[in-house]
Design a protein around this motif. Structure first.
Motif, PDB file in Angstrom:
ATOM      1  N   GLY A 159       0.271  11.756 -14.794  1.00 14.04           N
ATOM      2  CA  GLY A 159      -0.631  12.865 -14.541  1.00 14.04           C
ATOM      3  C   GLY A 159      -1.723  12.584 -13.529  1.00 14.04           C
ATOM      4  O   GLY A 159      -2.541  13.466 -13.237  1.00 14.04           O
ATOM      5  N   MET A 160      -1.754  11.371 -12.977  1.00 13.26           N
ATOM      6  CA  MET A 160      -2.774  10.997 -12.004  1.00 13.26           C
ATOM      7  C   MET A 160      -2.195  11.073 -10.594  1.00 13.26           C
ATOM      8  O   MET A 160      -1.044  10.714 -10.362  1.00 13.26           O
ATOM      9  CB  MET A 160      -3.286   9.576 -12.279  1.00 13.26           C
ATOM     10  N   LYS A 161      -3.009  11.520  -9.638  1.00 16.41           N
ATOM     11  CA  LYS A 161      -2.581  11.615  -8.249  1.00 16.41           C
ATOM     12  C   LYS A 161      -2.804  10.273  -7.557  1.00 16.41           C
ATOM     13  O   LYS A 161      -3.876   9.671  -7.680  1.00 16.41           O
ATOM     14  CB  LYS A 161      -3.361  12.716  -7.532  1.00 16.41           C
ATOM     15  N   PHE A 162      -1.784   9.817  -6.838  1.00 16.74           N
ATOM     16  CA  PHE A 162      -1.881   8.568  -6.087  1.00 16.74           C
ATOM     17  C   PHE A 162      -1.641   8.827  -4.606  1.00 16.74           C
ATOM     18  O   PHE A 162      -0.758   9.610  -4.236  1.00 16.74           O
ATOM     19  CB  PHE A 162      -0.848   7.548  -6.589  1.00 16.74           C
ATOM     20  N   GLU A 163      -2.431   8.173  -3.770  1.00 18.87           N
ATOM     21  CA  GLU A 163      -2.240   8.220  -2.326  1.00 18.87           C
ATOM     22  C   GLU A 163      -2.237   6.791  -1.806  1.00 18.87           C
ATOM     23  O   GLU A 163      -3.135   6.005  -2.130  1.00 18.87           O
ATOM     24  CB  GLU A 163      -3.353   9.020  -1.649  1.00 18.87           C
ATOM     25  N   ILE A 164      -1.222   6.459  -1.026  1.00 15.42           N
ATOM     26  CA  ILE A 164      -1.101   5.125  -0.454  1.00 15.42           C
ATOM     27  C   ILE A 164      -1.290   5.252   1.052  1.00 15.42           C
ATOM     28  O   ILE A 164      -0.530   5.938   1.737  1.00 15.42           O
ATOM     29  CB  ILE A 164       0.263   4.499  -0.780  1.00 15.42           C
ATOM     30  N   VAL A 165      -2.329   4.610   1.559  1.00 13.36           N
ATOM     31  CA  VAL A 165      -2.679   4.698   2.972  1.00 13.36           C
ATOM     32  C   VAL A 165      -2.913   3.290   3.514  1.00 13.36           C
ATOM     33  O   VAL A 165      -3.061   2.328   2.750  1.00 13.36           O
ATOM     34  CB  VAL A 165      -3.940   5.564   3.175  1.00 13.36           C
ATOM     35  N   ALA A 166      -2.958   3.170   4.825  1.00 15.81           N
ATOM     36  CA  ALA A 166      -3.326   1.889   5.425  1.00 15.81           C
ATOM     37  C   ALA A 166      -4.763   1.552   5.032  1.00 15.81           C
ATOM     38  O   ALA A 166      -5.616   2.440   4.896  1.00 15.81           O
ATOM     39  CB  ALA A 166      -3.211   1.981   6.940  1.00 15.81           C
ATOM     40  N   ALA A 167      -5.039   0.257   4.839  1.00 11.38           N
ATOM     41  CA  ALA A 167      -6.389  -0.149   4.453  1.00 11.38           C
ATOM     42  C   ALA A 167      -7.428   0.377   5.435  1.00 11.38           C
ATOM     43  O   ALA A 167      -8.535   0.764   5.039  1.00 11.38           O
ATOM     44  CB  ALA A 167      -6.461  -1.665   4.351  1.00 11.38           C
TER      45      ALA A 167
END
Length: 255
Positions: free
Chosen positions: A10-18
């Protein structure tokens, strides 16, 4: 790298460059202020706001007219016990140095617990009452400790609902010791918000980056909910966005 998004428990995750973390957090903050200019903004200290350019990006955007803090209220969830706000290692001094003194549109007073209060229980009650008067936090920025702590809510068999004096885990004392002249000077306690304030924050943005955070990210957000890993309690929160980089996302299973 191309950013990725997903959902876990139920949690939103975003993976981006540091290198993009600061900009992405600023985007989320800008959207919050567009929707509610008078937002109560919960802050965080530690290494993440500086290492990943979060505060620097806010300062830049504000200078260019993209962010306006004139109607917002800033509040920090914790402070060392035993040092006053003028101490160079206080969280108040940290916020002044890295954010507040650079902002041109900040008008309202900021709020932070008084770690040098003569009566710590009274100070906890005062800060808790302040939270209630503000109707808690609209948008809370958080980091993630290697032991799963959020704010200074440390692993424990039980966690108080309201603001309290917390014993700081020895591991976290060591990570902070570089900020003091000797390890013995590092405070052993903090004043920190309790679980009610965490759960009543209307939006939480948590940042965790680096390969050293991969294990605790997986434990906290894919493992069981337990007070021994305080961040795992965020699985119960209705509006959490977790910002990760490739290193910290290695074990969370978002492809």
């Amino acid at each position: 790298m191309e950013s990725r998004r997903g959902e876990v428990n139920g949690m939103k995750f975003e993976i981006v460059a540091a290198s993009e973390i600061g900009a992405r957090v600023a985007d989320l903050l800008a959207e919050q202020l567009r929707q509610k200019p008078e937002s109560v903004l919960g802050m965080t200290t530690g290494s993440s706001p500086i290492k990943y350019g979060i505060f620097q990006e806010w300062i830049r955007r504000e200078a260019e007219g993209e962010l306006d803090f004139a109607h917002a209220t800033f509040i920090n969830p914790d402070e060392w016990v035993g040092i006053d706000s003028e101490h160079p290692e206080s969280f108040q001094a940290f916020m002044n140095e890295h954010l507040f003194r650079h902002l041109r549109t900040k008008r309202k007073p900021s709020h932070i617990p008084n770690g040098a209060a003569e009566n710590l229980l009274d100070e906890c009650s005062r800060f808790e009452q302040l939270l209630r008067e503000l109707q808690y936090v609209d948008w809370q920025l958080m980091g993630l400790g290697l032991n799963g702590h959020i704010a200074f809510i440390e692993p424990a068999d039980s966690i108080p609902a309201s603001t309290y004096v917390a014993d700081i885990d020895e591991e976290n004392q060591l990570t902070r010791s570089s900020h003091f002249r000797t390890p013995q000077e590092v405070p052993k306690q903090s004043i920190t918000i309790g679980l009610e304030a965490v759960m009543k924050a209307r939006s939480i943005v948590l940042v965790a980056a680096g390969e050293n955070k991969a294990d605790i990210v997986a434990t906290a957000f894919r493992g069981p909910i337990t007070t021994r890993v305080p961040a795992s309690l965020l699985q119960l929160h209705p509006n959490v966005t977790v910002i990760l980089d490739e290193g910290s996302a290695k074990r969370i299973g978002i492809v």
